[in-house]
Enzyme design. Sequence first.
Site, PDB file in Angstrom:
ATOM      1  N   ARG A 197      -9.062   0.433   3.334  1.00 34.61           N
ATOM      2  CA  ARG A 197      -8.097   1.399   2.813  1.00 34.61           C
ATOM      3  C   ARG A 197      -6.754   0.748   2.536  1.00 34.61           C
ATOM      4  NH1 ARG A 197      -8.829   6.778   6.621  1.00 34.61           N
ATOM      5  NH2 ARG A 197     -10.776   7.396   5.646  1.00 34.61           N
ATOM      6  N   ILE A 242       6.552   6.924  17.480  1.00 33.05           N
ATOM      7  CA  ILE A 242       6.406   7.664  16.214  1.00 33.05           C
ATOM      8  C   ILE A 242       5.169   8.576  16.264  1.00 33.05           C
ATOM      9  CG2 ILE A 242       6.281   7.478  13.689  1.00 33.05           C
ATOM     10  CD1 ILE A 242       8.785   6.105  14.736  1.00 33.05           C
ATOM     11  N   ASP A 270       3.232   0.794  12.266  1.00 32.31           N
ATOM     12  CA  ASP A 270       2.020   0.254  11.633  1.00 32.31           C
ATOM     13  C   ASP A 270       1.676  -1.149  12.129  1.00 32.31           C
ATOM     14  OD1 ASP A 270       1.818   2.583  10.253  1.00 32.31           O
ATOM     15  OD2 ASP A 270       2.661   1.807   8.394  1.00 32.31           O
ATOM     16  N   ARG A 294      -0.943  14.956  12.405  1.00 35.23           N
ATOM     17  CA  ARG A 294       0.063  14.544  11.419  1.00 35.23           C
ATOM     18  C   ARG A 294       0.468  15.738  10.550  1.00 35.23           C
ATOM     19  NH1 ARG A 294      -2.153   8.978   8.918  1.00 35.23           N
ATOM     20  NH2 ARG A 294      -0.023   8.804   8.145  1.00 35.23           N
ATOM     21  N   PRO A 295       1.338  16.604  11.087  1.00 33.54           N
ATOM     22  CA  PRO A 295       1.719  17.798  10.338  1.00 33.54           C
ATOM     23  C   PRO A 295       2.547  17.455   9.096  1.00 33.54           C
ATOM     24  CG  PRO A 295       3.009  17.600  12.359  1.00 33.54           C
ATOM     25  CD  PRO A 295       2.014  16.483  12.383  1.00 33.54           C
ATOM     26  N   ARG A 329      -4.664   9.758   3.104  1.00 35.93           N
ATOM     27  CA  ARG A 329      -3.562  10.522   3.668  1.00 35.93           C
ATOM     28  C   ARG A 329      -2.508  10.856   2.604  1.00 35.93           C
ATOM     29  NH1 ARG A 329      -3.175  13.663   7.694  1.00 35.93           N
ATOM     30  NH2 ARG A 329      -1.015  14.297   7.756  1.00 35.93           N
ATOM     31  N   LYS A 342       0.830  -1.216   0.000  1.00 32.24           N
ATOM     32  CA  LYS A 342       0.000   0.000   0.000  1.00 32.24           C
ATOM     33  C   LYS A 342       0.859   1.258   0.000  1.00 32.24           C
ATOM     34  CE  LYS A 342      -2.433   2.688   3.500  1.00 32.24           C
ATOM     35  NZ  LYS A 342      -1.362   3.368   4.183  1.00 32.24           N
ATOM     36  N   ASN A 343       1.797   1.329   0.937  1.00 32.88           N
ATOM     37  CA  ASN A 343       2.523   2.586   1.079  1.00 32.88           C
ATOM     38  C   ASN A 343       3.509   2.841  -0.054  1.00 32.88           C
ATOM     39  OD1 ASN A 343       1.028   3.301   3.243  1.00 32.88           O
ATOM     40  ND2 ASN A 343       2.516   2.671   4.781  1.00 32.88           N
ATOM     41  N   CYS A 403      -6.392   8.335   7.728  1.00 30.19           N
ATOM     42  CA  CYS A 403      -6.496   7.872   9.114  1.00 30.19           C
ATOM     43  C   CYS A 403      -6.077   8.972  10.073  1.00 30.19           C
ATOM     44  CB  CYS A 403      -5.643   6.620   9.311  1.00 30.19           C
ATOM     45  SG  CYS A 403      -6.406   5.179   8.592  1.00 30.19           S
TER      46      CYS A 403
END
Length: 406
Positions: free
Chosen positions: A385, A315, A293, A110-111, A81, A10-11, A105
Amino acid sequence: MGEITVSGGKNTAVAVIPAALLCNEPCTIENLPDIADVHALVDILRLLGAKVDYVAGSHMTIDASGSTGYQVDYSQTRRLRASYYLLGALLGRCGKAEVAYPGGCDFASRPIDQHLKGFQALGCQIDDRGGVVYAKTERLTGNDVFFDMVTVGGTINVMLAAARAEGTTVIYNAAKEPHIVDLANFLNSMGAKVKGAGTDVIRVRGVKELHGCTYTVIPDQIETGTLMIAAAATRGDVTIRGCIPTHMEALTAKLLEMGIKVTENDDSIRIQPQTVQRAVNVKTQVYPGFPTDLQQPMTALLCMANGTSTVSETIFEQRFKHLDELRRMGAKIKLMDRTVLIEGVEEMYGAPVTVTDLRAGAALVVAGLMAKGVTEIYETSFIDRGYERIEEKLRSLGADIRREKL
Ligand code: EPU
């Protein structure tokens, strides 16, 4: 005994698909997972004017030659995201981008200040108002970028823009995750000059043009880990095929410490759980440390380990929304600052629970597999997702799990 094959990452998919905007020739991407985040990106690329031929479960060909769009509004970015990668890809493509802040999510603040700092270093003017990032430059120029913290998204976004900048960009304190290396390989297959991916210094020598290519994305590291944990949770004997065992070392080490038998082959991992699983201490870290994750599914597994475990999240401060749901199922857990204290119990029981984010969903599925009785999991769209038909995969391994249409 069962066997299951892992889907594409996915990522890595959510970085590689926008990257195809960097060139004006067709790029074919294979092994993409059939998940909601990929579907959302297909829609966005089409809205930007790219031609996308997508055969779910097989391949996607993206031809961005006719794409002139550079604006993506919140109705699209709220779907995932990783929509922030459109900033880097559009800046690399046409020197301008107007992209609404992402949704996805929402388990923590989450800047993306580091992404924006990176673009500014490359000569972009950034205006950030009304929930939209307006970025533009006359001339994208390579430069040194030093990240204040290790950021996966920031590293990827700067790599995307830098691939078409004039001159060389050096990213210091870069993330080293497998999908960073995969994106670098994809960019290099298109003719980019990226070196050092997988270390904490990445050099990108910008090129004027990129060309089309055919590329196969790597298997999903987190799906592999989730399946390893699910196998351990059910005390099943499961072989996970099509994975990359070296990406899994941090989890493998923890499962071995718990007393679970893990056998690695070239592209498969076999899990043979033991009846007694020992408590362990886990701390999330950037790759190659234990991945954040997998923190939530691992917490679920440890709820029934023998003894007291701790799971520390370093994290994302607030990635703990799954804990209340696990408690409903009989878990004995306490949150102290950023550490979960887990007292292993002998039995968990099914309960109605609600998913709050993707990996919380994976944790609840793992807990449901371990629990006695029926667990009803609500808001499963979060799970879709990032996991391709998770219920079908687990059912093929013998799990009693089905999707109810509500
Ligand atoms: N951070 C900042 N400023 C920034 C960027 C990051 O303060 O500009 C902070 C974050 O708040 C966090 C830390 O730095 O505390 C690391 O964040 P990172 O940027 O590495 O995370 P991300 O890019 O937002 C990606 C994955 C996540 C995964 C993290 C960490 C994608 C699309 N997302 O997020 O995946 O948890 O890296 O490995 O690749 C998931 O798959 O469920 C998921 C959330």
